[in-house]
Design a protein around this motif. Sequence first.
Motif, short mmCIF file in Angstrom:
data_model
loop_
_atom_site.label_atom_id
_atom_site.label_comp_id
_atom_site.label_asym_id
_atom_site.label_seq_id
_atom_site.Cartn_x
_atom_site.Cartn_y
_atom_site.Cartn_z
N GLU A 48 -44.16 48.57 70.93
CA GLU A 48 -43.14 49.50 70.44
C GLU A 48 -42.85 50.58 71.47
OE1 GLU A 48 -42.15 52.43 66.64
OE2 GLU A 48 -44.15 51.56 66.85
N ASN A 49 -43.90 51.10 72.12
CA ASN A 49 -43.71 52.16 73.09
C ASN A 49 -43.09 51.67 74.39
OD1 ASN A 49 -44.95 55.10 72.50
ND2 ASN A 49 -45.96 53.56 71.24
N GLN A 84 -44.24 59.46 68.24
CA GLN A 84 -45.10 58.31 68.49
C GLN A 84 -46.58 58.68 68.48
OE1 GLN A 84 -44.52 54.87 68.85
NE2 GLN A 84 -42.64 55.58 67.86
N ALA A 100 -49.46 46.14 68.91
CA ALA A 100 -48.19 46.42 68.22
C ALA A 100 -47.64 47.78 68.64
CB ALA A 100 -48.40 46.37 66.71
N ILE A 101 -48.51 48.79 68.70
CA ILE A 101 -48.07 50.13 69.11
C ILE A 101 -47.66 50.12 70.58
CG2 ILE A 101 -48.84 52.50 69.49
CD1 ILE A 101 -48.43 51.90 66.60
N ASP A 160 -40.82 49.36 74.51
CA ASP A 160 -39.40 49.27 74.16
C ASP A 160 -38.73 50.65 74.17
OD1 ASP A 160 -39.60 46.55 73.87
OD2 ASP A 160 -39.84 46.60 71.70
N LEU A 161 -39.41 51.65 73.63
CA LEU A 161 -38.85 52.99 73.57
C LEU A 161 -38.69 53.59 74.97
CD1 LEU A 161 -40.76 54.51 70.51
CD2 LEU A 161 -38.29 54.24 70.72
#
Length: 231
Positions: free
Chosen positions: A95-96, A150, A91-92, A98-99
């Motif tokens: 997210e990263n 993050q 999950a992390i 995408d960022l």
Amino acid sequence: KRKLDKLVSAMSKSVMYWVLADYGNRTPREMSVAIQKRIKQWKKVFGKEADKIALWFVNSVRKHTEDGMSKAFKDAGVKMHYGVSKQTRQAIEIENVDLIESVPDKYFTGIETIAMLSLLYGWNQTHLTNELIKRYNITMRRVKNISIDQTHKATELFKKDICRNEGIKEAMWIYTFRSETPRVNHIMMDGQIFDLDKGALTPEGDEYIMPGQKINCKCDFRPIIKEFGDE
């Protein structure tokens, strides 16, 4: 941050070269075409690097967190049996990715505007160069904020995951006084005991949150290990 800085710096140098190349003899259409080529080029580069950087980031923070928690458990006289779960790591990581992929999108939105304004208002090359440098600096600040936010967020989520796997249900909210812009309600939450599955209730009573969940939140939590005889 160092890995992203290197990518942003290379992207900025590339854009600076192509936007300034033959400046003054280009039509708006020709300038737009040149920028669109750079957008395509750098979105591809960031897309390729995002997976590698995100995976490296997650593994680095995971190891640091697991080592720290293992020592903390040992100091408390308890053995840590589980590490961070695969589901939380993934999950992390997503997210990263995408960022990281959003960095060139945000950067080029400003670059297109600057380039068109330079043609409309007849800026000289020095003026245009200064505006491009401002956009570069804005992007570098964004990368710094992403990196700090993050790192803390991933650490807190990994700690929560380890606690949940170990059967720890509660924690104490710790305000660390490390934020440049303190949130008054987070200061008020210092020392609050909360359910790790739900999060801590804000003083306003309108939401449950975890330390590090809000942008630039640098709060922490201390796991509470129940012992025989505790109320």
